[in-house]
Design a protein around this motif. Sequence first.
Motif, PDB file in Angstrom:
ATOM      1  N   CYS A  33      -6.676  12.227   1.066  1.00  0.00           N
ATOM      2  CA  CYS A  33      -7.085  11.063   1.862  1.00  0.00           C
ATOM      3  C   CYS A  33      -7.264  11.434   3.325  1.00  0.00           C
ATOM      4  O   CYS A  33      -8.158  10.938   4.010  1.00  0.00           O
ATOM      5  N   ALA A  71      -2.250  10.837  -3.460  1.00  0.00           N
ATOM      6  CA  ALA A  71      -2.825   9.507  -3.246  1.00  0.00           C
ATOM      7  C   ALA A  71      -4.297   9.429  -3.613  1.00  0.00           C
ATOM      8  O   ALA A  71      -4.743   8.479  -4.249  1.00  0.00           O
ATOM      9  N   CYS A 118       2.729   6.416   1.080  1.00  0.00           N
ATOM     10  CA  CYS A 118       1.419   5.751   1.013  1.00  0.00           C
ATOM     11  C   CYS A 118       1.665   4.269   0.692  1.00  0.00           C
ATOM     12  O   CYS A 118       2.326   3.959  -0.310  1.00  0.00           O
ATOM     13  N   PRO A 119       1.160   3.343   1.510  1.00  0.00           N
ATOM     14  CA  PRO A 119       1.486   1.922   1.251  1.00  0.00           C
ATOM     15  C   PRO A 119       0.961   1.410  -0.095  1.00  0.00           C
ATOM     16  O   PRO A 119       1.576   0.517  -0.687  1.00  0.00           O
TER      17      PRO A 119
END
Length: 616
Positions: free
Chosen positions: A402, A476, A546-547
């Motif tokens: 990411c 992610a 990572c949210p």
Amino acid sequence: MHKLLENSPGKKVFYLGNEAIARGALEAGVACATTYPGTPSSEISLSLFQVSKETDLYFEYSVNEKVALEVAAAAANTGVRSFCMMKHVGMNVAADVLMTLSYIGVKAGLVILTADDPFMFSSQNEQDNRYYGKLAGLPILEPSTPQEAKDMMISGMEMSEKLGVPVILRTTTRVNHSTAQVTLGEIGPINIKGSFTKNPFMMVAIPAVSRRLHTRLLARLAEAEKLADDSPANFIEGGGPLGIVVNGVSYNYVKDAIAELGIAEKVSVFRMGFSNPAPKGKIAAFLKGKEKILVAEEGEPFMEEMIKAVAQENGVIIPIKGKAEGLFSREGEFDPALVRGVMARFFGVADTPPARIDQAGIPEIPARPPNLCAGCPHRATFYEVHQAAGDRSTIFPTDIGCYTLGVLPPLSAADFLICMGSSAGTSAGFSKFTKDKTIAFIGDSTFFHSGIAGLVNAVFNNHNFTLVIVDNGTTAMTGHQPHPGVDMVEMGFSGYNRVSIENVVRGLGVQTVVVTDPYKVKKSIEAIKEALDAPGISVVISRQICPLYARSVKRPRRGPFTVTDKCKNHRTCVDKLGCPAMYVEAGKVRINAEQCTGCAVCAQVCPENAIVPFKG
Ligand code: SF4
Ligand code: SF4
């Protein structure tokens, strides 16, 4: 029960191509499945990962594709059917194993899936991995539909056992990601009890052994050529004097185009689904009596070269075109209109495209430029590194994940990227030959995949740069797959260990190692400064989950923030962070409470303390 485990032979279901492939593995009785995740192959591994919870299937997210293939190769040589899947560039990592595994061979079936990505929807290049099959001397199967993808998993497994070599199943994005009706077969019996018979003079690839094994591989390849000629995967349809040779998803486009152009009487189609070794006999038969041949294949002129060679061997002199100028490009992905247009031009018929659907009144889809998600910790890390670097001249080698999106302004934190794990290796080159401060970025999963080797090299050779490991606790980019640093209990799995990144880094001999929480801006900047000032190799581990992953493992959510009247509207927050939760309305900065994850980074960046928790 997982939907792929439904044992209802003959039932028709709708599957994504990747689910169909996973189902094929179950019907083929695969007992060992290994991978490193990568789009467009990721849903195959996700499905098998989930299924492994309910069955005897051994599944692992390996640390990289080379290791994944090594595990599968050994399992297949104990006599259990194995499946190793990866995206196309993963094959580069696994190539060292592949090239000699083809010599060693397998005892039980081993299918190696490569998911190629024409147009690079999510990849750093668009290599055509059929050349790997040719290079390694292995059979290649290429499905056109999800049904075929499932069926070829099974036939590939059988062929692998018959020939004693791995078989490559080569897909492209449009086959992996299309949904279609698939007829279920029976879930295969699964043998998980392997045994190994020692035979070092056939299995230890020292020169004297390998010379013999190469001879055997060539004999197996000759046998495979006979199979390719007889294979139902290589079939001819129609009987006209105009020929078209297709593979993979192009077959579907060509079939539609033939109907739309009204040339069914004039055209014969040769669909090549078993494309290496060349089915020379069938190609020669197809060439007979043809006036001209068009080859419709995405990627490189793999079949085109093969057909030209067979034509030359058979003294056939007719136009054979594919990647010729003005026809199909070697770049990008095909679509039905493109294929129909090229066919019309090559065969000299009018292309009257179907009338366009009237889209008047349908609103335009808003442009959605790629961006790190709202609250992504990488955004904070990039901001902090810029602040810590101050007015130093910097170079930012980066890596695959990411955080590669850090290339975009305002973050502007990516200057050089080649492949997985290259950030540390390339940093060595940059720092050696420039006076700039080299600061590299790598994700936690990528660090384990292949970043470690670059760091070992840097420590040994006394290089001078800072490696920032952006540790968000998951892989992610490909959909939150685990890696050796992940807490598997939080994912609902037991029986795993966890590898500490800081212990690894310190164990390698890095003297300056700092661990930061990127959501604590001031403290992080101080800690990063310390690392940048240290001589030699220093490592910053910038750790924050990572949210999106936090939500999926049900960690407590933070509340959103809002902008108060204290705002002086100088836009520092927007201009420095570029968080998609922030927008400007009536000339004022606002925060979308739906998107805001409550990371509070903007609140710390705002010099007026104008951003506060929303109390709605
Ligand atoms: S998925 Fe996670 S790590 Fe990736 S951009 Fe979104 S928040 Fe950041
Ligand atoms: S940084 Fe603070 S004061 Fe400046 S525009 Fe953003 S919210 Fe307003």
